[in-house]
Structures are given as C-alpha cells and as structure tokens.
Design a protein around this motif. Structure first.
Motif, PDB file in Angstrom:
ATOM      1  N   ALA A   1       0.846  -1.206   0.000  1.00 16.77           N
ATOM      2  CA  ALA A   1       0.000   0.000   0.000  1.00 16.77           C
ATOM      3  C   ALA A   1       0.877   1.251   0.000  1.00 16.77           C
ATOM      4  N   ASN A   2       1.931   1.222   0.815  1.00 20.47           N
ATOM      5  CA  ASN A   2       2.847   2.364   0.871  1.00 20.47           C
ATOM      6  C   ASN A   2       3.418   2.653  -0.519  1.00 20.47           C
ATOM      7  N   GLU A   3       3.867   1.606  -1.183  1.00 15.56           N
ATOM      8  CA  GLU A   3       4.473   1.793  -2.511  1.00 15.56           C
ATOM      9  C   GLU A   3       3.458   2.333  -3.519  1.00 15.56           C
ATOM     10  N   GLN A   4       2.229   1.844  -3.430  1.00 18.53           N
ATOM     11  CA  GLN A   4       1.205   2.303  -4.386  1.00 18.53           C
ATOM     12  C   GLN A   4       0.909   3.794  -4.216  1.00 18.53           C
ATOM     13  N   PHE A   5       0.753   4.226  -2.965  1.00 18.24           N
ATOM     14  CA  PHE A   5       0.439   5.640  -2.745  1.00 18.24           C
ATOM     15  C   PHE A   5       1.629   6.521  -3.117  1.00 18.24           C
ATOM     16  N   ILE A   6       2.841   6.062  -2.776  1.00 15.91           N
ATOM     17  CA  ILE A   6       4.029   6.860  -3.126  1.00 15.91           C
ATOM     18  C   ILE A   6       4.135   6.979  -4.647  1.00 15.91           C
ATOM     19  N   ALA A   7       3.903   5.865  -5.342  1.00  8.00           N
ATOM     20  CA  ALA A   7       4.008   5.893  -6.809  1.00  8.00           C
ATOM     21  C   ALA A   7       2.966   6.837  -7.394  1.00  8.00           C
ATOM     22  N   ALA A   8       1.730   6.739  -6.928  1.00 12.07           N
ATOM     23  CA  ALA A   8       0.652   7.574  -7.493  1.00 12.07           C
ATOM     24  C   ALA A   8       0.943   9.057  -7.247  1.00 12.07           C
ATOM     25  N   LEU A   9       1.451   9.372  -6.038  1.00 12.88           N
ATOM     26  CA  LEU A   9       1.698  10.778  -5.708  1.00 12.88           C
ATOM     27  C   LEU A   9       2.954  11.296  -6.404  1.00 12.88           C
ATOM     28  N   SER A  10       3.906  10.400  -6.662  1.00 15.12           N
ATOM     29  CA  SER A  10       5.158  10.839  -7.290  1.00 15.12           C
ATOM     30  C   SER A  10       4.978  11.129  -8.780  1.00 15.12           C
ATOM     31  N   VAL A  11       4.166  10.319  -9.450  1.00 11.91           N
ATOM     32  CA  VAL A  11       4.021  10.555 -10.889  1.00 11.91           C
ATOM     33  C   VAL A  11       2.982  11.629 -11.178  1.00 11.91           C
ATOM     34  N   GLY A  12       2.089  11.876 -10.219  1.00  9.51           N
ATOM     35  CA  GLY A  12       0.994  12.835 -10.447  1.00  9.51           C
ATOM     36  C   GLY A  12       1.492  14.249 -10.707  1.00  9.51           C
ATOM     37  N   GLY A  13       2.628  14.634 -10.077  1.00 12.62           N
ATOM     38  CA  GLY A  13       3.191  15.960 -10.313  1.00 12.62           C
ATOM     39  C   GLY A  13       2.599  17.080  -9.456  1.00 12.62           C
TER      40      GLY A  13
END
Ligand code: AHM
Ligand code: MG
Length: 338
Positions: free
Chosen positions: A72-84
């Motif tokens: 879950a941590n990785e998913q949220f970090i990925a979504a927030l990191s690519v979102g800009g």
C-alpha cells in the motif's frame, strides 16, 4: 440517465470551492483515489496469500510477494510521485520524509502525510483496515519538500480523508466544506457518491477503547468508562462497547451512528499510540467537519503543533457531547497526572 455521481465528477464540480483552485488539488485527490482502488484489489484477495505465495516468496507470476502495508505504501508513493502535484510525502512506513524531485513536482504546491494501511494486523483475520491521508500546502517555496512543510498544525490542512476497506470499500474526505463519502462499485471500478454531506450525531450509544489496558489508563479515562457503563435512561446508558482495533473502522462506525473513540496514554504508550500528523489530525479534521470533536483529552487535536514527524498523541474523538463529557472527566481526575 444514471443518477450516479463518481468521485471524479464530484471533485471537478467542487473544484471552484478550493481557495487556490487551479485543478492541482483535484488532481491530487484523483491520484489518491486511483491508488486506493489498487490497494482495494490487493486487500480483497489477502486471504489467498497462502495459495498465491507467502510474504517474501516469489508468486506464480514471478513477482515477489509483499506485506500489504508495504504494498500500500508503494502504491500511494508511486501515485503521488508521478501525479506531479505533490512535492513530498510523510508516511508511517518511512522514518524520514520522502522528498519528490521530478521536473513536474518541483513547483508542486502540496505535501501529503499518510498512514497507507492502518490496523494492518487485522488483514490476516479478514477484518477492516484503512488508509488515512492529510494534505497541506507547502511552506517551502520550490524544489522537493522539507521538514518544515510537515510541521504545520492540523488547522492548516487543505484536505484530509480515509479509505476503509470493509464490507465495501469507501473513500471519505473533506476539503473543509463538509464531509462526503464514496462507495467503490467494483463492477464499474468507480467510487460513487453514497454518503453526501455526512453529519455525526451529537450523542451516540457506543464507546470504543481497548479496555484490556484499563489498569494503565489515566484516572479520568477509568472514571469515564465507569460512567459509560452506568445505568441512566435519560442518556441511554449503559453504552455499548465496540472496538475493532482499526481506528479507521471504529471512527467510521462512530461517525455514522454516533459514539466516542479513545486511545489514551497507557504504560506501554505513555504519549498515546496514535500519530498526530497522519492519523489523528486528518481524522480530527473529518470529525470536526461532520460536527464532532477531537481532542487529546485537554486540547483540540488540530491546534497541536507537530514537533516531530512520528509524534504520538492521546486521542478522544467522536460525538461532541460524548467528547465533552470525557474531557470533563480528564480535567477533574487526570489534569495533575499528565
Ligand atoms: P498501526 O498504525 O500500527 O496499525 O496502529 C494503529 C492502530 C489503530 O488503527 C487502532 O485503533 C489501534 O492501533 C489498536 O491498537 P491496540 O491493539 O493497542 O488496541
Ligand atoms: Mg496506523
């Protein structure tokens, strides 16, 4: 014509309510919604872990199997990191802040504090868990986020929410203009507005606390528990005791039906167990927006200044009259103890 309103449609409709509306916060909330759906998918097949592969092993697709809170941590970090739209993240899973340094995020206006999978010990026994998130406007000017960006009082939050992975998956959030709840319809893969303008009753009939720790509670909490258990027709006591052990699930139930959630100081957690920045502040923002109250027994949660990222605090939250009564007991019996 279908009357269903999706989270995406709702966010766009409300965009002009935001103080600095340029679409960034809307996009950030949308990114969180996307990560939530991915976590929902994994949480829902958690019981199949033995068939699909143990944690630490390689599964049939050749991917390594991760603990769900790490996933879950990785998913949220990925979504927030690519979102800009986000320049930094603070997570229960990471000791330090995660600055985001991409060309798109250099001028991003927001930081996000989160508990990616709260109550994760409940996963193994098929009991509800949740995600909690809190969004602040950065105070640093540009570049990746700094510690200062996360040292803001809860009153400064621009949005906060939780996702409950329960009998259905719901996303509940506020931007300071009331609270709205969306239920995931897995058949269309969309969060749909199901609980518009949520309000919590000013009084309820359940109290939620880990009573196994009773002997270590402050006197004010001990006396309040006895009050909850006394017979009194006028106030519909004794109250019911309801404790799931997943703060999101306990708070969600109490928000809807009325009740109080307490995690006080104990011998093993002398400052309380829950974390101010990414558990108590966002939950407090939602509860207040729904008409309830949240304190540390003496002081409003949203006014506590975080000194460290993972700071803990006692937490008394829920229906306003119940929280007032519990805090009266704290003042009368525990003021000198803490
Ligand atoms: P976690 O973030 O390690 O999952 O801990 C937080 C959880 C809350 O969701 C829950 O209310 C509480 O810890 C339960 O703690 P306890 O088992 O001490 O009652
Ligand atoms: Mg937690």
């Amino acid at each position: 014509m279908s009357k269903v309103k999706t989270l995406g449609q709702f966010i766009i409709e409300k965009q002009n309510d935001f103080p600095y509306a340029k679409g960034e916060l809307s996009r950030l909330l949308r990114d969180i919604g996307i990560a939530a759906k991915i976590v929902h998918r994994e949480v829902n097949k958690a019981g199949l872990a033995d068939i699909l592969g143990e944690v630490g092993e390689t599964n049939v697709q050749g991917e390594s199997v991760k603990k769900l809170d790490v996933f879950a941590n990785e998913q949220f970090i990925a979504a927030l990191s690519v979102g800009g739209e986000c320049c930094g993240i603070a997570s229960e899973e990471n000791e330090d802040i995660i600055p985001i340094d991409t060309p798109q995020s250099r001028n991003a206006k927001y930081v996000v504090a989160m508990d990616p999978l709260d109550g994760s010990s409940n996963i193994d026994v098929n009991v509800s868990v949740g995600t909690i998130f809190s969004i602040y406007r950065r105070v640093s000017l540009t570049g990746p986020a700094t510690h200062e960006d996360f040292q803001q009082r809860g009153t400064e939050q621009v949005a906060a929410g939780y996702i409950i992975y329960g009998s259905s998956t719901m996303l509940v959030y506020t931007t300071g203009k009331g609270v709205n709840g969306f239920t995931l319809d897995p058949s269309i893969g969309e969060f749909c507005l199901s609980h518009p303008n949520m309000k919590t009753p000013s009084n309820g009939k359940s109290y939620s606390i880990n009573e196994g720790n009773y002997v270590h509670f402050p006197d004010g909490v001990k006396k309040y528990i006895k009050y909850c258990q006394e017979e009194d027709k006028a106030t519909k006591r004794p109250y019911s005791s309801r404790y799931i052990g997943s703060a999101v699930a306990d708070i969600h139930r109490n928000l809807i039906t009325g009740g109080i959630y307490i995690y006080p100081t104990t011998a093993s957690s002398p400052k309380g167990k829950l974390r101010l920045l990414y558990e108590c502040s966002p939950l407090a923002f939602i509860i207040e927006q729904a008409g309830g109250k949240a304190t540390d027994g003496f002081q409003r949660i949203l006014e506590i200044e975080p000194k460290t990222l993972h700071q803990r605090t006692p937490f008394f939250a829920g229906s306003s009259e119940m929280v007032d009564t519990a805090c009266d007991y704290m003042k009368r019996y525990s003021a000198a103890q803490v």
